[in-house]
Design a protein around this motif. Structure first.
Motif, mmCIF file in Angstrom:
data_model
loop_
_atom_site.group_PDB
_atom_site.id
_atom_site.type_symbol
_atom_site.label_atom_id
_atom_site.label_comp_id
_atom_site.label_asym_id
_atom_site.label_seq_id
_atom_site.Cartn_x
_atom_site.Cartn_y
_atom_site.Cartn_z
ATOM 1 N N GLY A 114 25.231 3.336 18.803
ATOM 2 C CA GLY A 114 24.614 2.022 18.631
ATOM 3 C C GLY A 114 23.986 1.542 19.928
ATOM 4 N N ALA A 115 23.065 0.575 19.775
ATOM 5 C CA ALA A 115 22.441 -0.015 20.958
ATOM 6 C C ALA A 115 23.492 -0.760 21.784
ATOM 7 N N SER A 116 23.262 -0.831 23.082
ATOM 8 C CA SER A 116 24.202 -1.509 23.975
ATOM 9 C C SER A 116 24.350 -2.983 23.571
ATOM 10 N N SER A 117 25.603 -3.424 23.458
ATOM 11 C CA SER A 117 25.888 -4.797 23.032
ATOM 12 C C SER A 117 26.337 -5.686 24.180
ATOM 13 N N THR A 118 26.424 -5.134 25.379
ATOM 14 C CA THR A 118 27.038 -5.889 26.478
ATOM 15 C C THR A 118 26.332 -7.207 26.774
ATOM 16 N N PRO A 119 25.016 -7.251 27.007
ATOM 17 C CA PRO A 119 24.371 -8.541 27.314
ATOM 18 C C PRO A 119 24.519 -9.566 26.187
ATOM 19 N N LEU A 120 24.334 -9.105 24.948
ATOM 20 C CA LEU A 120 24.423 -10.039 23.827
ATOM 21 C C LEU A 120 25.860 -10.517 23.639
ATOM 22 N N ALA A 121 26.817 -9.570 23.743
ATOM 23 C CA ALA A 121 28.226 -9.961 23.586
ATOM 24 C C ALA A 121 28.627 -10.963 24.665
ATOM 25 N N LEU A 122 28.162 -10.742 25.880
ATOM 26 C CA LEU A 122 28.477 -11.663 26.968
ATOM 27 C C LEU A 122 27.889 -13.046 26.697
ATOM 28 N N ALA A 123 26.654 -13.091 26.198
ATOM 29 C CA ALA A 123 26.023 -14.379 25.890
ATOM 30 C C ALA A 123 26.784 -15.104 24.785
ATOM 31 N N VAL A 124 27.203 -14.347 23.763
ATOM 32 C CA VAL A 124 27.958 -14.953 22.662
ATOM 33 C C VAL A 124 29.294 -15.480 23.163
ATOM 34 N N VAL A 125 29.970 -14.714 23.982
ATOM 35 C CA VAL A 125 31.270 -15.136 24.515
ATOM 36 C C VAL A 125 31.124 -16.391 25.368
ATOM 37 N N ILE A 126 30.113 -16.435 26.207
ATOM 38 C CA ILE A 126 29.890 -17.626 27.042
ATOM 39 C C ILE A 126 29.637 -18.853 26.168
ATOM 40 N N ALA A 127 28.802 -18.695 25.150
ATOM 41 C CA ALA A 127 28.488 -19.820 24.266
ATOM 42 C C ALA A 127 29.730 -20.299 23.522
ATOM 43 N N ILE A 128 30.530 -19.357 23.027
ATOM 44 C CA ILE A 128 31.751 -19.741 22.310
ATOM 45 C C ILE A 128 32.732 -20.416 23.267
ATOM 46 N N ALA A 129 32.824 -19.922 24.483
ATOM 47 C CA ALA A 129 33.722 -20.526 25.475
ATOM 48 C C ALA A 129 33.321 -21.961 25.770
ATOM 49 N N VAL A 130 32.022 -22.195 25.906
ATOM 50 C CA VAL A 130 31.556 -23.565 26.137
ATOM 51 C C VAL A 130 31.892 -24.456 24.936
ATOM 52 N N ALA A 131 31.724 -23.908 23.728
ATOM 53 C CA ALA A 131 32.035 -24.678 22.524
ATOM 54 C C ALA A 131 33.514 -25.043 22.478
ATOM 55 N N ILE A 132 34.383 -24.064 22.776
ATOM 56 C CA ILE A 132 35.824 -24.326 22.768
ATOM 57 C C ILE A 132 36.191 -25.341 23.840
ATOM 58 N N PHE A 133 35.621 -25.195 25.018
ATOM 59 C CA PHE A 133 35.880 -26.144 26.098
ATOM 60 C C PHE A 133 35.497 -27.559 25.686
ATOM 61 N N SER A 134 34.350 -27.682 25.023
ATOM 62 C CA SER A 134 33.862 -29.013 24.646
ATOM 63 C C SER A 134 34.713 -29.651 23.559
ATOM 64 N N MET A 135 35.485 -28.841 22.807
ATOM 65 C CA MET A 135 36.351 -29.414 21.774
ATOM 66 C C MET A 135 37.495 -30.224 22.362
ATOM 67 N N PHE A 136 37.820 -29.982 23.614
ATOM 68 C CA PHE A 136 38.981 -30.624 24.221
ATOM 69 C C PHE A 136 38.621 -31.800 25.124
ATOM 70 N N ILE A 137 37.350 -32.159 25.169
ATOM 71 C CA ILE A 137 36.940 -33.328 25.938
ATOM 72 C C ILE A 137 36.016 -34.170 25.071
ATOM 73 N N ASP A 138 35.983 -35.437 25.353
ATOM 74 C CA ASP A 138 35.094 -36.347 24.625
ATOM 75 C C ASP A 138 34.368 -37.210 25.642
ATOM 76 N N PRO A 139 33.146 -36.848 25.982
ATOM 77 C CA PRO A 139 32.416 -37.614 27.009
ATOM 78 C C PRO A 139 32.090 -39.035 26.587
ATOM 79 N N LEU A 140 32.203 -39.334 25.284
ATOM 80 C CA LEU A 140 31.874 -40.679 24.809
ATOM 81 C C LEU A 140 33.108 -41.564 24.664
ATOM 82 N N ASP A 141 34.295 -41.011 24.902
ATOM 83 C CA ASP A 141 35.508 -41.799 24.803
ATOM 84 C C ASP A 141 35.664 -42.681 26.042
#
Length: 779
Positions: A114-141
Motif C-alpha cells: 500500500g501507499a505510505s500512510s505516515t504523513p496522512l496518519a500523522l495529520a489525522v492523529v494531530i487533528a484528533i488530538a486537538v479535538a480531544i484536547f478541546s473537549m476538556f476546555i470551554d473558552p466561553l465559560d
C-alpha cells in the motif's frame, strides 16, 4: 472500485465547496471554502490517476484546515467539530487498505504494498488530538463566585407572606422569586426525590393553536396550592399530598384566532374585613376569552358579588374587539384593595389592535377605579359611557410588581403593533413604548418612565416582571431598587422611587439605514450591567457539517447586519438578540439578603424581512401574527417575515452556546459567572447528553439554602444550581417540557417541597403534558 467511488465523492464535495466558497468570496467572506474545495478536487484527480501523492495532498489539507479552524475559533470543540468532522472522517477512510493498496506498488516478487500512510496518519492523529484536547476546555465559560455573606440582616421581601408560603407569581408583590426556606441546601439538594405527581387532565388538543404552553407558577396559601392550565381550568390541590380539592372550568372555548393558549398563574386575595364568610378568600382567574373570574378559594365556586356575577369583561372600552385577539395571559396584581390587570394582543396582526390600557378595579366589587392608557396617559379617571381607549397603544402582557409603601405599581410595557414599523407613531407611543413605567397605586397617574429602547423596531417589549429589593450600597446607605431584565440583555437597576439609574445607563450610537418611510434612533440606552451578546461575525456561523456551516456563512452576508439594533429591511435583517430575547417573561431571581441575581440569558438570532403590502399572499389559516412566519400587519404598508436564523438542517446558524445560567452582584453590577445550560437530549433524534448550552424560556427560583432551581431549557429537566458559583448540583427528568417557573414551600410536618409544572411550550417545540410534580428530601 473503492478508489474510483472515493474519487467521485471527493469530486462532488470539492465542487460543492468550490461553488459555495466562490459565492462566499464574492460576498467578501472567507476564502477557506473555495480553497478547501479546490483541495478536494485536486485529491480526487490524483485518486483517479491512482497516485500515492493523493494521500500527502490530503494530509496537507487536514493540517491547513486545522490551523485555519483554531485561528478562527480557538479550542472550542463545538466550533471545531463542524469544521473538521467530515475532513477527518474522510482522512481515516483514505488510510484503509481498500484505498492505500491500489495507490501503492508491486515488488519484483509480486507482493502488493500500500501507499505510505505516515504523513496522512500523522495529520489525522494531530487533528484528533486537538479535538480531544478541546473537549476538556470551554473558552466561553466564565467562572467566578458571588458573595456568600448576607448584606441585609432583615431584608425587605414585600407583602406579608409567611416563610413557608408563596402568595403571588413571584412569591410576594416584590417578585423576587426568593424563598427564605433553607432546609434544602447545597449540601443535600442532590438527595431530592419526587414525593407526589398530579395530572390536570388539560392536555394539548388537535385543534389547539401553535403556541399552546404551560407556564404556570402555582400559589401556596395555608395547605392549598392554586394553579391554572393552558385552557384556563382553575385547580386547588392539597399542598401535602397533591390530591385535588376542586377544579373549575370557565369554558373559554377554542378560538383558532388566538395567538396564545396559556396561563401563567392565578391571583389570591384575602378580605381582612370579612373573615370566615363565603368568598372572603378568593382566587382570580384570567381567561383566554378576555374575562377575569373571581372564585371562592375554599371550593372553586364563582363569587357572584364581584363585577357581573363574578366576571369582569376585559374587552369593555375597546374600539375594535374581534374575538380571540385580546386576553390576559398573566395573573393580575393585587394591593390596596385593588386588582390591577393589563392584557396581551395578537402581535403584528393589525393596526386596529385593542388598547394596551392598564386598569385597576375594586378587588371586592369589580368597580373600575382608574385606567392608564399609554396612548392617552393623562386621563386616568374611568371612561364615560361611549368613550373608548386608544386603539393599538403599547400593552403590558407580563407581570406587575408593587411597592405599597411607596404607593407604586411597576408596569413592563411592550411596543406598538406593528413592531417593525415605526412611522406615524404618536408622541405618547414614542415616550412609553418598550419601557418600565411606575404608576400611582391610588390614581393610576404615571410617576416616572424609563425607556429601554428608543423607537423600537425589533419587538423588544419589556417582557419580565420587575424585581424589587432594597440595595445596601457600599457606603451603607439603603436605596429602594428595581431590577428590570430586558430582551436585549440589559439589566436595569433603578431607584424605584424615581426611575433614575443606580447602575449607570449610557446612550450608545446605533445603526441607521431604516426604510425611507421610517427612521431609527441615533442612540440606544445600555446598562452597565448587561448580558448583551457580542456582535455576530461570519466565523460565528455554525452547522452540523462544514456544508451547512458554509450555507449559514453565505446567508449571514446576504442579510443586513451591523450589530444590535440593525433596522428591519426589504433585503432582510439579522435581529440579535432575537425576538425571544436574552430574557423573557421568566425574569430573574434575586436574593434580597446577599443582593445577587440568578438568571438564564438566552442567545438565539432571528431574522426579519419586510414585505410590501402588494406582495403579501392571501391570508392563510395560521397567519395571526407571531414570532415565526408571516406577520401580516393589516392596515400597514408592510408585512414582515420573521423567525429564528436557521440553517438548511433547521438548527441555529449561530454557534452555541444558545443558553447560559448566570449570576451577578447587584451592588457592583459585575457578572460573576456564566455557564452553558442544558443539553441537546431532546433536540435530536438520538438522546445525546451533550451539554451544548441550549435555548430556553421560563424562570428561576432561589432559596435561602443557596440553591437556584430552573427548568426552562429545551431539554426536559428540572435542575438545581449552586447560587454561589452556578454549578449544577442535581437534576430530575421531567415527563414533558419544563417551561414554567418552579416554586417552593413548607408543609405541616416541616418538610420543604419544590414544585414544578411540566407541560411544554408550543413555540419551542418541547413535549406537551399536564404534570404538576413535587420534590422533597427523604424523610
Amino acid at each position: 472500485m473503492a478508489v474510483k467511488i472515493t474519487a467521485i465523492l471527493f469530486t462532488l464535495i470539492g465542487i460543492a465547496l468550490a461553488v459555495g466558497g466562490g459565492q462566499l468570496v464574492l460576498l467578501d467572506g472567507s476564502a477557506y471554502y473555495l480553497i478547501c474545495g479546490l483541495g478536494f478536487i485536486l485529491t480526487a484527480v490524483l485518486l483517479f490517476l491512482r497516485l500515492a501523492i493523493a494521500l500527502r495532498v490530503y494530509a496537507v489539507l487536514i493540517l491547513a484546515s486545522l490551523v485555519w479552524a483554531v485561528w478562527e475559533v480557538g479550542f472550542d470543540w463545538w466550533q471545531l467539530g463542524p469544521r473538521g468532522g467530515v475532513i477527518i472522517l474522510l482522512g481515516i477512510w483514505l488510510l484503509t487498505p481498500w484505498i492505500r493498496r491500489p495507490l501503492g506498488f508491486s515488488s519484483p516478487t509480486g507482493m502488493r504494498y500500500g501507499a505510505s500512510s505516515t504523513p496522512l496518519a500523522l495529520a489525522v492523529v494531530i487533528a484528533i488530538a486537538v479535538a480531544i484536547f478541546s473537549m476538556f476546555i470551554d473558552p466561553l465559560d466564565q467562572s467566578g463566585e458571588l458573595p456568600e455573606q448576607s448584606v441585609a440582616a432583615a431584608p425587605a421581601m414585600g407583602g406579608d407572606v409567611p416563610p413557608g408560603e408563596w402568595h403571588q407569581y413571584g412569591r410576594t408583590p416584590y417578585g423576587q422569586r426568593y424563598s427564605p426556606l433553607d432546609q434544602i441546601n447545597v449540601e443535600n439538594v442532590a438527595n431530592l426525590q419526587e414525593v407526589w405527581r398530579y395530572r390536570t387532565g388539560d392536555v394539548k388538543r388537535p385543534d389547539d393553536v401553535g403556541e399552546t404552553t404551560y407556564q404556570v407558577t402555582p400559589l401556596k396559601v395555608a395547605n392549598t396550592l392554586y394553579l391554572c392550565t393552558p385552557h384556563n381550568l382553575a385547580i386547588a390541590l392539597d399542598a401535602t399530598t397533591g390530591q385535588e380539592k376542586w377544579k373549575y372550568d370557565p369554558n373559554s372555548g377554542m378560538n383558532p384566532d388566538r395567538q396564545h393558549q396559556t396561563c401563567r398563574g392565578v391571583s389570591y386575595y384575602r378580605d381582612q374585613a370579612a373573615p370566615g364568610t363565603p368568598c372572603a378568600e378568593r382566587v382570580y382567574l384570567p381567561t383566554s376569552d378576555a374575562r377575569l373570574i373571581a372564585l371562592d378559594a375554599a371550593n372553586g365556586e364563582v363569587c357572584a358579588s364581584f363585577a357581573d356575577n363574578g366576571t369582569l369583561h376585559l374587552e369593555t372600552g375597546m374600539q375594535y374587539n374581534p374575538a380571540g385577539y385580546y386576553y390576559s395571559t398573566s395573573p393580575p396584581a393585587i394591593a390596596g384593595n385593588k386588582i390591577i390587570i393589563g392584557g396581551a394582543v395578537n402581535d403584528n396582526y393589525s393596526t386596529q389592535e385593542q388598547s394596551g390600557v392598564i386598569r385597576a378595579y375594586d378587588v371586592n366589587t369589580g368597580q373600575l377605579i382608574w385606567n392608564w392608557d399609554s396612548g392617552n396617559p393623562t386621563q386616568t379617571q374611568p371612561l364615560q359611557p361611549g368613550q373608548t381607549y386608544t386603539t393599538n397603544s403599547p400593552n403590558s402582557w407580563s407581570v406587575f410588581s408593587i411597592d405599597e409603601e411607596l404607593g407604586l405599581v411597576y408596569i413592563p410595557l411592550g411596543n406598538q403593533v406593528p413592531d417593525q414599523l415605526g412611522m406615524g407613531r404618536s408622541e405618547n407611543v414614542e415616550k412609553y413604548s418598550s419601557s418600565i413605567v411606575a404608576l400611582d397605586l391610588n390614581t393610576g397617574a404615571d410617576r416616572w418612565v424609563r425607556q429601554t429602547v428608543h423607537h423600537d423596531l425589533w419587538d423588544m417589549d419589556v417582557p419580565a416582571q420587575p424585581v424589587l429589593l432594597n440595595l445596601t450600597m457600599p457606603d451603607n446607605t439603603v436605596v429602594p431598587a428595581l431590577v428590570g431584565p430586558t430582551k436585549q440583555g440589559d439589566i436595569y437597576v433603578l431607584d424605584r422611587r424615581t426611575g433614575e439609574p443606580i447602575i449607570p445607563v449610557t446612550e450608545e450610537p446605533a445603526p441607521g439605514g431604516a426604510i425611507p418611510e421610517d427612521h431609527t434612533a441615533p442612540t440606544q440606552p445600555t446598562s452597565a450591567l448587561t448580558f448583551k451578546p457580542q456582535p455576530l461575525r461570519e466565523k460565528d456561523m455554525w452547522g452540523i457539517t462544514m456544508f451547512d456551516q458554509m450555507v449559514c456563512r453565505i446567508r449571514y452576508h446576504q442579510y443586513n447586519y451591523e450589530g444590535r439594533y440593525t433596522p428591519p429591511s426589504l433585503k432582510g435583517t439579522i435581529v440579535y438578540p432575537g425576538n425571544f430575547g436574552t430574557f423573557n417573561w421568566g425574569s430573574v431571581a434575586v436574593d434580597p439578603e446577599r443582593q445577587v441575581m440568578f438568571g438564564m440569558p438566552t442567545y438565539l438570532a432571528f431574522t426579519s424581512r419586510l414585505v410590501p403590502r402588494a406582495e403579501i399572499p392571501p391570508k392563510g389559516q395560521d397567519e395571526k401574527g407571531s414570532e415565526q412566519g408571516l406577520n401580516r400587519n393589516e392596515g400597514a404598508p408592510y408585512g414582515v417575515y420573521m423567525g429564528p436564523f436557521l440553517g438548511p438542517l433547521q438548527i441555529p446558524c449561530q454557534a452555541p452556546p444558545w443558553g447560559y445560567v448566570a449570576g451577578a452582584d447587584l451592588r457592583t453590577g459585575k457578572i460573576a459567572y456564566m455557564h452553558r445550560n442544558g443539553t441537546v437530549y431532546d433536540m435530536t433524534p438520538l438522546p445525546l447528553p451533550f451539554k451544548v448550552g441550549v435555548p430556553g424560556i421560563g424562570g428561576p427560583m432561589i432559596t435561602k439554602g443557596g440553591v437556584a432551581f430552573l427548568g426552562a431549557a429545551v431539554d426536559n429537566y428540572l435542575r438545581a444550581y449552586n447560587l454561589t458559583n452556578g454549578r449544577e448540583l442535581w437534576k430530575a427528568r421531567l415527563p414533558a417540557g419544563g417551561q414554567a417557573t418552579p416554586m417552593t414551600y413548607a408543609i405541616d410536618d416541616g418538610r420543604q417541597l419544590v414544585v414544578m409544572v411540566a407541560g411544554g411550550h408550543g413555540s419551542v417545540g418541547t413535549k406537551p403534558g399536564d404534570y404538576v410534580i413535587a420534590y422533597a428530601l427523604p424523610r
